[in-house]
Design a protein around this motif. Sequence first.
Motif, PDB file in Angstrom:
ATOM      1  N   ALA A  23       0.828  -1.209   0.000  1.00 41.80           N
ATOM      2  CA  ALA A  23       0.000   0.000   0.000  1.00 41.80           C
ATOM      3  C   ALA A  23       0.863   1.260   0.000  1.00 41.80           C
ATOM      4  CB  ALA A  23      -0.920  -0.005   1.224  1.00 41.80           C
ATOM      5  N   ILE A  24       1.960   1.241   0.744  1.00 46.94           N
ATOM      6  CA  ILE A  24       2.846   2.404   0.800  1.00 46.94           C
ATOM      7  C   ILE A  24       3.527   2.629  -0.548  1.00 46.94           C
ATOM      8  CG2 ILE A  24       4.937   3.331   1.866  1.00 46.94           C
ATOM      9  CD1 ILE A  24       4.083   1.849   4.434  1.00 46.94           C
ATOM     10  N   VAL A  25       3.957   1.558  -1.200  1.00 47.83           N
ATOM     11  CA  VAL A  25       4.586   1.687  -2.517  1.00 47.83           C
ATOM     12  C   VAL A  25       3.611   2.294  -3.511  1.00 47.83           C
ATOM     13  CG1 VAL A  25       5.453   0.379  -4.499  1.00 47.83           C
ATOM     14  CG2 VAL A  25       6.318  -0.112  -2.213  1.00 47.83           C
ATOM     15  N   ARG A  26       2.365   1.829  -3.508  1.00 45.52           N
ATOM     16  CA  ARG A  26       1.380   2.380  -4.444  1.00 45.52           C
ATOM     17  C   ARG A  26       1.156   3.867  -4.191  1.00 45.52           C
ATOM     18  NH1 ARG A  26      -1.280  -2.493  -3.191  1.00 45.52           N
ATOM     19  NH2 ARG A  26      -2.716  -1.386  -1.816  1.00 45.52           N
ATOM     20  N   ALA A  27       1.069   4.241  -2.921  1.00 45.31           N
ATOM     21  CA  ALA A  27       0.863   5.648  -2.591  1.00 45.31           C
ATOM     22  C   ALA A  27       2.084   6.484  -2.952  1.00 45.31           C
ATOM     23  CB  ALA A  27       0.549   5.792  -1.104  1.00 45.31           C
ATOM     24  N   ALA A  28       3.285   5.939  -2.720  1.00 42.05           N
ATOM     25  CA  ALA A  28       4.524   6.687  -2.946  1.00 42.05           C
ATOM     26  C   ALA A  28       4.694   7.100  -4.397  1.00 42.05           C
ATOM     27  CB  ALA A  28       5.722   5.853  -2.488  1.00 42.05           C
ATOM     28  N   ARG A  29       4.127   6.354  -5.313  1.00 42.42           N
ATOM     29  CA  ARG A  29       4.263   6.681  -6.731  1.00 42.42           C
ATOM     30  C   ARG A  29       3.588   7.996  -7.098  1.00 42.42           C
ATOM     31  NH1 ARG A  29       2.693   0.546  -7.988  1.00 42.42           N
ATOM     32  NH2 ARG A  29       4.755  -0.413  -7.796  1.00 42.42           N
ATOM     33  N   CYS A  30       2.721   8.504  -6.236  1.00 36.67           N
ATOM     34  CA  CYS A  30       2.035   9.772  -6.493  1.00 36.67           C
ATOM     35  C   CYS A  30       2.777  10.971  -5.912  1.00 36.67           C
ATOM     36  CB  CYS A  30       0.614   9.724  -5.925  1.00 36.67           C
ATOM     37  SG  CYS A  30      -0.491   8.627  -6.822  1.00 36.67           S
ATOM     38  N   PHE A  31       3.982  10.752  -5.396  1.00 36.56           N
ATOM     39  CA  PHE A  31       4.765  11.822  -4.788  1.00 36.56           C
ATOM     40  C   PHE A  31       6.066  12.020  -5.543  1.00 36.56           C
ATOM     41  CE2 PHE A  31       1.820  10.502  -1.588  1.00 36.56           C
ATOM     42  CZ  PHE A  31       1.527  11.642  -0.853  1.00 36.56           C
ATOM     43  N   ASP A  32       6.715  13.139  -5.294  1.00 37.28           N
ATOM     44  CA  ASP A  32       7.999  13.433  -5.933  1.00 37.28           C
ATOM     45  C   ASP A  32       9.185  12.921  -5.127  1.00 37.28           C
ATOM     46  OD1 ASP A  32       7.046  15.153  -8.188  1.00 37.28           O
ATOM     47  OD2 ASP A  32       6.268  16.341  -6.526  1.00 37.28           O
ATOM     48  N   LEU A  33       9.023  12.834  -3.820  1.00 34.66           N
ATOM     49  CA  LEU A  33      10.140  12.478  -2.948  1.00 34.66           C
ATOM     50  C   LEU A  33       9.585  11.801  -1.705  1.00 34.66           C
ATOM     51  CD1 LEU A  33      13.298  12.906  -2.596  1.00 34.66           C
ATOM     52  CD2 LEU A  33      12.692  14.865  -1.154  1.00 34.66           C
ATOM     53  N   ILE A  34      10.324  10.801  -1.212  1.00 31.82           N
ATOM     54  CA  ILE A  34       9.940  10.095   0.007  1.00 31.82           C
ATOM     55  C   ILE A  34      10.999  10.375   1.071  1.00 31.82           C
ATOM     56  CG2 ILE A  34       9.199   7.900   0.979  1.00 31.82           C
ATOM     57  CD1 ILE A  34       7.691   8.796  -1.582  1.00 31.82           C
ATOM     58  N   LEU A  35      10.552  10.732   2.270  1.00 29.19           N
ATOM     59  CA  LEU A  35      11.461  10.996   3.394  1.00 29.19           C
ATOM     60  C   LEU A  35      11.267   9.935   4.466  1.00 29.19           C
ATOM     61  CD1 LEU A  35      11.017  14.867   3.847  1.00 29.19           C
ATOM     62  CD2 LEU A  35      12.656  13.662   2.395  1.00 29.19           C
ATOM     63  N   LEU A  36      12.367   9.516   5.051  1.00 26.96           N
ATOM     64  CA  LEU A  36      12.328   8.516   6.110  1.00 26.96           C
ATOM     65  C   LEU A  36      13.338   8.898   7.173  1.00 26.96           C
ATOM     66  CD1 LEU A  36      10.758   5.835   6.529  1.00 26.96           C
ATOM     67  CD2 LEU A  36      12.753   4.645   5.638  1.00 26.96           C
ATOM     68  N   GLY A  37      12.944   8.742   8.425  1.00 20.76           N
ATOM     69  CA  GLY A  37      13.813   9.122   9.533  1.00 20.76           C
ATOM     70  C   GLY A  37      15.011   8.196   9.684  1.00 20.76           C
ATOM     71  N   PRO A  38      15.940   8.556  10.574  1.00 16.38           N
ATOM     72  CA  PRO A  38      17.155   7.758  10.764  1.00 16.38           C
ATOM     73  C   PRO A  38      16.859   6.406  11.396  1.00 16.38           C
ATOM     74  CG  PRO A  38      17.021   9.500  12.404  1.00 16.38           C
ATOM     75  CD  PRO A  38      15.908   9.743  11.441  1.00 16.38           C
ATOM     76  N   VAL A  39      17.860   5.547  11.380  1.00 14.08           N
ATOM     77  CA  VAL A  39      17.701   4.184  11.881  1.00 14.08           C
ATOM     78  C   VAL A  39      17.316   4.168  13.361  1.00 14.08           C
ATOM     79  CG1 VAL A  39      20.138   3.899  12.481  1.00 14.08           C
ATOM     80  CG2 VAL A  39      18.773   1.894  11.836  1.00 14.08           C
ATOM     81  N   THR A  40      17.663   5.208  14.091  1.00 17.77           N
ATOM     82  CA  THR A  40      17.330   5.277  15.515  1.00 17.77           C
ATOM     83  C   THR A  40      15.906   5.742  15.765  1.00 17.77           C
ATOM     84  OG1 THR A  40      18.272   7.518  15.572  1.00 17.77           O
ATOM     85  CG2 THR A  40      19.715   5.691  16.218  1.00 17.77           C
ATOM     86  N   ALA A  41      15.186   6.158  14.720  1.00 13.75           N
ATOM     87  CA  ALA A  41      13.849   6.732  14.897  1.00 13.75           C
ATOM     88  C   ALA A  41      12.780   5.947  14.147  1.00 13.75           C
ATOM     89  CB  ALA A  41      13.842   8.184  14.436  1.00 13.75           C
ATOM     90  N   PHE A  42      13.050   4.664  13.893  1.00 16.09           N
ATOM     91  CA  PHE A  42      12.093   3.841  13.165  1.00 16.09           C
ATOM     92  C   PHE A  42      12.399   2.397  13.530  1.00 16.09           C
ATOM     93  CE2 PHE A  42       9.367   2.551   9.739  1.00 16.09           C
ATOM     94  CZ  PHE A  42       8.705   3.690   9.296  1.00 16.09           C
ATOM     95  N   ASP A  43      11.387   1.548  13.585  1.00 21.68           N
ATOM     96  CA  ASP A  43      11.675   0.137  13.824  1.00 21.68           C
ATOM     97  C   ASP A  43      12.659  -0.354  12.761  1.00 21.68           C
ATOM     98  OD1 ASP A  43      10.715  -2.595  15.143  1.00 21.68           O
ATOM     99  OD2 ASP A  43      10.843  -2.875  12.971  1.00 21.68           O
ATOM    100  N   ARG A  44      13.770  -0.924  13.202  1.00 21.13           N
ATOM    101  CA  ARG A  44      14.877  -1.224  12.295  1.00 21.13           C
ATOM    102  C   ARG A  44      14.479  -2.195  11.181  1.00 21.13           C
ATOM    103  NH1 ARG A  44      20.544  -0.769  12.913  1.00 21.13           N
ATOM    104  NH2 ARG A  44      20.134   0.099  14.970  1.00 21.13           N
ATOM    105  N   ASP A  45      13.842  -3.305  11.538  1.00 21.89           N
ATOM    106  CA  ASP A  45      13.506  -4.309  10.524  1.00 21.89           C
ATOM    107  C   ASP A  45      12.457  -3.796   9.545  1.00 21.89           C
ATOM    108  OD1 ASP A  45      15.293  -6.057  11.632  1.00 21.89           O
ATOM    109  OD2 ASP A  45      13.813  -7.162  12.799  1.00 21.89           O
TER     110      ASP A  45
END
Length: 289
Positions: free
Chosen positions: A113-135
Motif C-alpha cells: 500500500a505504501i509503494v502504491r501511494a509513494a508513486r504519487c509523490f515526488d520524494l519520500i522521506l524517512l527518519g534515521p535508523v534510531t527513529a524507526f523500527d529497524r527491521d
Amino acid sequence: MLPANCCAGLLTFDGKGEQMTKRAILALVDPSEASEGSAAAALAFAGPFGADVTVGLVAAVPVPGDRTFPPHLSKQQFNELLEKKEQQTWSLAHASGCEVRIFIDPVDALLDAIVRAARCFDLILLGPVTAFDRDLRLMLIEKLLLHAGKPLVLLTGQGPAHRPARVVVGWDGGTEASIALDRALEWTDAHARFDLISVLPMNSPLSLRSEADDMCARLTRRGHAAVSSIARRGHLSTAATLLGRAVAESADLVVVGGFGHSRLREALVGGVTSEIIRGEHTLPVLIAH
C-alpha cells in the motif's frame, strides 16, 4: 483516497507571476516514541522547497505467530501506541498545515500500500535508523527503492534550513549513480556545488579521463560548480569512506545509487546501499534506483 494536494506536478506561481511546479513529499513515520522528531525534521527539509507534505503514519498490524513492529507488543499495547501517535501526528498536521495519511495493515499488505501511494509523490522521506523500527525500515526502504520509482531521502535528526548547496555524490559510473544524481538536481540549490567522489582500493590504477569528468562538464554547463576526485578506501568500507569525505567537506547532502548490485550479492557480501541504510549517519542521504 489520496488527499487532493499529494500528487506531483501541481502548478503554482511565484511572486513575479512566473509558473513553477509545486512538489509533493511523503514523510513516513512509525508509531514508536523514538520517531517523534522525524515528522518535524521532514517538514524542515521540505520547507525550503515550498513543497506540500503528507505525513504517512506506518503501522504494521500484529499478527498472531508473527513478529510485531515495534517488537514484543500485545494487540492492546499496539492499539494504545497507535492511538497516541495518531493524536501527535494530527496535532502536528493542524499546526503545520500538512496532510496526514494512515497506513494500517499486516506487514506485506502494508508495504504494498505504501509503494502504491509513494508513486504519487515526488520524494519520500524517512527518519534515521534510531527513529524507526529497524527491521520494518529496512523492508520499507528496499520496497520503495525497487518498486516505487521515486528518490528516497534518509534524514538525520533534524532537517536543513536551506536547499542543499554542497552535494557529495558517490560516483562509480553506473546507471544507479547517474539516476540518483539526476534526481538530486531537482532538490538542490540552483547553483549547488557537486563533488563526485569515486571510492577505490588503495592499489587501484587511475584512468586519464573518467565518466566523472564528463558528468562534471555536464553539470558545469547547467550552471553548477562540479569537481571529481578519488578517495582511497584503506581499512574503511566504501560507504564509510564516502560519508567521511562528505562530513569533512561540510556537505549538505550525500547522493548514492541504490542497489547497484543484485540484492542477493548485497545481502551476502554487503554493499554501499546496504551499509548506508543499516547504519547511522550525520548527513541526509538521497538514494535512487
